[in-house]
Design a protein around this motif. Structure first.
Motif, PDB file in Angstrom:
ATOM      1  N   PRO A  40       0.963  -1.354  -0.010  1.00 14.94           N
ATOM      2  CA  PRO A  40       0.026   0.059   0.081  1.00 14.94           C
ATOM      3  C   PRO A  40       1.074   1.402   0.072  1.00 14.94           C
ATOM      4  O   PRO A  40       1.869   1.351   0.492  1.00 14.94           O
ATOM      5  N   LYS A  63      -5.758   3.546  -7.718  1.00 13.66           N
ATOM      6  CA  LYS A  63      -5.807   2.124  -7.947  1.00 13.66           C
ATOM      7  C   LYS A  63      -4.835   1.520  -8.675  1.00 13.66           C
ATOM      8  O   LYS A  63      -4.284   0.322  -8.354  1.00 13.66           O
ATOM      9  N   ASP A  66      -1.677   1.624  -6.607  1.00 14.44           N
ATOM     10  CA  ASP A  66      -1.796   0.946  -5.079  1.00 14.44           C
ATOM     11  C   ASP A  66      -1.938   1.731  -3.942  1.00 14.44           C
ATOM     12  O   ASP A  66      -1.287   1.493  -2.955  1.00 14.44           O
ATOM     13  N   LYS A  68      -3.649   3.441  -1.200  1.00 18.11           N
ATOM     14  CA  LYS A  68      -4.582   2.904  -0.151  1.00 18.11           C
ATOM     15  C   LYS A  68      -4.881   4.259   0.765  1.00 18.11           C
ATOM     16  O   LYS A  68      -6.003   4.170   1.420  1.00 18.11           O
ATOM     17  N   ILE A  95     -10.257   3.176  -0.720  1.00 16.28           N
ATOM     18  CA  ILE A  95      -9.251   3.870  -0.668  1.00 16.28           C
ATOM     19  C   ILE A  95      -9.924   5.078   0.602  1.00 16.28           C
ATOM     20  O   ILE A  95     -10.789   5.398   0.517  1.00 16.28           O
TER      21      ILE A  95
END
Length: 304
Positions: A40, A63, A66, A68, A95
């Motif tokens: 993440p 997305k 990655d 988050k 997210i």
């Protein structure tokens, strides 16, 4: 006959034990050699108007990379309805969005109210929207060491800053908000202002916040990790989380700080290495990229 039966049972037992050992060995080998999943990441968005102009583009980028957690600066020009739509979209893709704000002057007693107002605005906003539209947390980016009076009045400013942090963390807890702070890597060089407390300021910060985003800005993973290791180890001990920041924007602090002049391949390589180094700590939350705007610029011009 008895001996033959005994030997047969022993053989069956040996086969079962050997099978169990082989199964355990296979599991261990799979854990060691299977490719790791994506780590993440987090990023800062300073121009909040972008969530009105291109919300889908931001979430698609997050997305793809990655991301988050997004630290989103609160802007008075952005309408609440825009926050609701953007946060709902981000939430639907796993997210988190944390409200971001802060100024060096907020560390001073006479301007602490601005920090209080920021927290209160987030709390009121969250109470008026549905769960998927809420900020998951807040991040304070205060940085009082940028004040002109820092060098001469450091001890007094640190005491006032700590007073504000105690108040803000209590308010955040009351309103069920995660609270974090962006901090420099050198806070351990400052002692707790109370002589009765033997604790570096960096350790105290870990104790107060749910997470820290440490600005360990260097263009080599090993150097960023070394600057972060003390904070990561203390957060391991206290059960807290630490994001390790990397800088992609132009820097006035000299060479070796930012990836601004580095090609995209170098950034990708060093981020992966930083994830590997940071992953030695249970407190490591991931790499935080400063900032979304600089990151997208880098992807558009990968050789610069």
């Amino acid at each position: 006959m008895r001996m033959a039966g005994f030997i047969a049972r022993r053989k069956r037992l040996a086969i079962v034990v050997l099978g169990g050992v082989l199964l355990m060995l296979m599991v261990v080998l799979m854990l060691v050699f299977l490719p790791e999943g994506p780590q993440p990441k987090a990023t800062w968005i300073w121009d909040a108007a972008q969530i009105e102009q291109r919300p889908e583009e931001i979430v698609d980028f997050a997305k793809q990379e990655d991301v988050k957690v997004i630290f989103l600066q609160i802007g008075s020009e952005v309408h609440n309805e825009s926050y609701r739509r953007f946060i709902s979209l981000a939430t639907s893709h796993g997210i988190e969005v944390h409200a971001l704000n802060g100024h060096p002057e907020w560390a001073l007693r006479e301007q602490r109210q601005e920090g209080d107002d920021f927290l209160n605005w987030v709390a009121v906003y969250n109470r008026g929207v549905s769960p998927e539209e809420r900020f998951k947390g807040v991040q304070f980016d205060v940085e009082p060491y940028l004040l002109k009076t820092w060098t001469k009045e450091r001890e007094s400013i640190v005491e006032q800053w700590m007073e504000g942090i105690r108040a803000w963390t209590e308010t955040a807890k009351y309103n069920n908000l995660q609270i974090g702070a962006a901090v420099p890597f050198w806070l351990d060089e400052i002692d707790h202002p109370s002589e009765s407390v033997q604790m570096p300021l960096g350790d105290w910060m870990v104790s107060q916040f749910d997470y820290l985003a440490i600005m360990a800005y260097r263009d080599k993973a090993g150097r960023s990790y070394e600057l972060s290791r003390t904070t990561l180890s203390e957060a391991d001990r206290q059960g807290k989380r630490v994001w390790v920041g990397v800088e992609l924007g132009e820097s006035t602090e000299g060479p070796g700080v930012s990836f601004h002049e580095q090609p995209l391949a170098s950034l990708t390589r060093e981020m992966k290495q930083l994830e590997k180094l940071g992953g030695q700590h249970v407190s490591f939350a991931g790499v935080a990229v400063h900032s979304y705007e600089s990151w997208t610029d880098k992807l558009r011009q990968p050789d610069k």
